[in-house]
Design a protein around this motif. Structure first.
Motif, PDB file in Angstrom:
ATOM      1  N   TRP A  62       0.869  -1.180   0.000  1.00  6.71           N
ATOM      2  CA  TRP A  62       0.000   0.000   0.000  1.00  6.71           C
ATOM      3  C   TRP A  62       0.908   1.233   0.000  1.00  6.71           C
ATOM      4  O   TRP A  62       1.325   1.711   1.045  1.00  6.71           O
ATOM      5  CB  TRP A  62      -0.911  -0.003   1.219  1.00  6.71           C
ATOM      6  CG  TRP A  62      -2.084   0.943   1.089  1.00  6.71           C
ATOM      7  CD1 TRP A  62      -2.104   2.143   0.438  1.00  6.71           C
ATOM      8  CD2 TRP A  62      -3.386   0.759   1.638  1.00  6.71           C
ATOM      9  NE1 TRP A  62      -3.335   2.719   0.542  1.00  6.71           N
ATOM     10  CE2 TRP A  62      -4.151   1.895   1.281  1.00  6.71           C
ATOM     11  CE3 TRP A  62      -3.972  -0.239   2.411  1.00  6.71           C
ATOM     12  CZ2 TRP A  62      -5.483   2.044   1.659  1.00  6.71           C
ATOM     13  CZ3 TRP A  62      -5.304  -0.083   2.784  1.00  6.71           C
ATOM     14  CH2 TRP A  62      -6.038   1.045   2.405  1.00  6.71           C
ATOM     15  N   VAL A  70       2.341   4.846   0.202  1.00  6.40           N
ATOM     16  CA  VAL A  70       1.977   6.091   0.867  1.00  6.40           C
ATOM     17  C   VAL A  70       2.993   7.137   0.429  1.00  6.40           C
ATOM     18  O   VAL A  70       4.202   6.934   0.581  1.00  6.40           O
ATOM     19  CB  VAL A  70       1.984   5.938   2.399  1.00  6.40           C
ATOM     20  CG1 VAL A  70       1.714   7.285   3.074  1.00  6.40           C
ATOM     21  CG2 VAL A  70       0.957   4.894   2.843  1.00  6.40           C
ATOM     22  N   GLU A  71       2.496   8.236  -0.102  1.00  5.54           N
ATOM     23  CA  GLU A  71       3.388   9.258  -0.645  1.00  5.54           C
ATOM     24  C   GLU A  71       4.358   9.752   0.420  1.00  5.54           C
ATOM     25  O   GLU A  71       3.979  10.042   1.562  1.00  5.54           O
ATOM     26  CB  GLU A  71       2.571  10.434  -1.185  1.00  5.54           C
ATOM     27  CG  GLU A  71       3.417  11.468  -1.922  1.00  5.54           C
ATOM     28  CD  GLU A  71       2.574  12.562  -2.542  1.00  5.54           C
ATOM     29  OE1 GLU A  71       3.157  13.464  -3.164  1.00  5.54           O
ATOM     30  OE2 GLU A  71       1.332  12.510  -2.412  1.00  5.54           O
ATOM     31  N   GLN A 126     -10.866  10.628   0.383  1.00  3.81           N
ATOM     32  CA  GLN A 126      -9.526  10.128   0.060  1.00  3.81           C
ATOM     33  C   GLN A 126      -8.896  11.054  -0.960  1.00  3.81           C
ATOM     34  O   GLN A 126      -9.457  11.297  -2.025  1.00  3.81           O
ATOM     35  CB  GLN A 126      -9.604   8.706  -0.494  1.00  3.81           C
ATOM     36  CG  GLN A 126      -8.235   8.085  -0.807  1.00  3.81           C
ATOM     37  CD  GLN A 126      -8.352   6.638  -1.233  1.00  3.81           C
ATOM     38  OE1 GLN A 126      -9.096   5.851  -0.653  1.00  3.81           O
ATOM     39  NE2 GLN A 126      -7.624   6.268  -2.264  1.00  3.81           N
ATOM     40  N   TRP A 172      -3.877   5.208  -4.046  1.00  3.49           N
ATOM     41  CA  TRP A 172      -2.699   4.384  -3.785  1.00  3.49           C
ATOM     42  C   TRP A 172      -2.307   3.590  -5.024  1.00  3.49           C
ATOM     43  O   TRP A 172      -1.237   2.975  -5.076  1.00  3.49           O
ATOM     44  CB  TRP A 172      -2.969   3.428  -2.619  1.00  3.49           C
ATOM     45  CG  TRP A 172      -4.111   2.484  -2.864  1.00  3.49           C
ATOM     46  CD1 TRP A 172      -5.433   2.696  -2.580  1.00  3.49           C
ATOM     47  CD2 TRP A 172      -4.045   1.195  -3.474  1.00  3.49           C
ATOM     48  NE1 TRP A 172      -6.189   1.606  -2.964  1.00  3.49           N
ATOM     49  CE2 TRP A 172      -5.359   0.676  -3.520  1.00  3.49           C
ATOM     50  CE3 TRP A 172      -3.001   0.416  -3.983  1.00  3.49           C
ATOM     51  CZ2 TRP A 172      -5.667  -0.569  -4.049  1.00  3.49           C
ATOM     52  CZ3 TRP A 172      -3.296  -0.834  -4.514  1.00  3.49           C
ATOM     53  CH2 TRP A 172      -4.610  -1.310  -4.540  1.00  3.49           C
TER      54      TRP A 172
END
Length: 217
Positions: A40, A42-43, A101, A105
């Protein structure tokens, strides 16, 4: 270089993170899914790998099709398919807005990695069509006879749900009796999905893998 080992997912931190770093090499992804772990992004952080304490699953025996959806399924002019447009499905999932959101992702790297898995016969999709126009779909990963659903999208009412039901019918016909949905959502809870403890999920995954089902040709 592919990841050669993950920590035991039962030892994930309170947020469900099992590991950080590595890459999306096909062998890394295969190793992860066999252990019930999924990536997953995540920036701003290294690539994160998760196995949540509560895992979303949909047991086919508990599948609930609301009357409105059952009626829509009987009356629809849409038609469904399997693996007819995987790249288009995953790109549409990435572009689909998600309530509360910011962004997605499903990054360009995720799209490339899972499209590569599709070419290897590991990632699969189900599609809903209005004529020749793709209006809904779902994609996921089949590993050792288990299936993990990743994301869905729709461009017409009920299109993603009809694609999911088509996928469930296909998997059930191959002997599978449940679906890993990773994170429980209200949308899937209305179809009968639930959350189970991580240890229960991992035991179910191990049992299913031992059955040796062949879910796709």
């Amino acid at each position: 270089m592919p990841i050669v080992a993950f920590p035991d997912p039962r030892h994930a931190n309170p947020e469900g993170i099992v590991a950080a770093g590595g890459d999306l090499h096909p062998q890394s992804l295969l190793l992860a899914y066999r252990q019930g772990i999924f990536p997953w992004p995540v920036e701003g952080l290294p690539l994160l790998w998760f196995c949540p304490a509560q895992r979303g699953v949909l047991l086919f025996a508990d599948l609930h099709i609301p009357r409105s959806l059952a009626r829509a399924r009987r009356q629809t002019t849409l038609h469904c398919s399997i693996d007819a447009a995987f790249p288009s499905v995953i790109r549409a999932c990435a572009a689909s807005p998600r309530p509360q959101q910011d962004g997605t992702w499903i990054t360009a790297e995720i799209i490339a990695a899972y499209t590569r898995l599709h070419r290897l016969g590991v990632a699969h999709s189900a599609e809903a069509w209005s004529g020749t126009r793709l209006v809904g779909g779902v994609y996921g990963v089949a590993i050792d006879g288990a299936f993990a659903a990743e994301s869905m999208f729709y461009r017409e009412p009920n299109a993603s749900k009809l694609a999911l039901l088509h996928l469930i019918d296909h998997l059930h016909s191959r002997g599978l009796d449940w679906l890993d949905i990773q994170m429980l959502t209200p949308h899937l809870a209305r179809l009968g999905a639930t959350a189970i403890p991580r240890d229960t999920f991992l035991a179910r995954l191990q049992h299913t893998r031992a059955r040796g089902l062949r879910l796709f040709p």
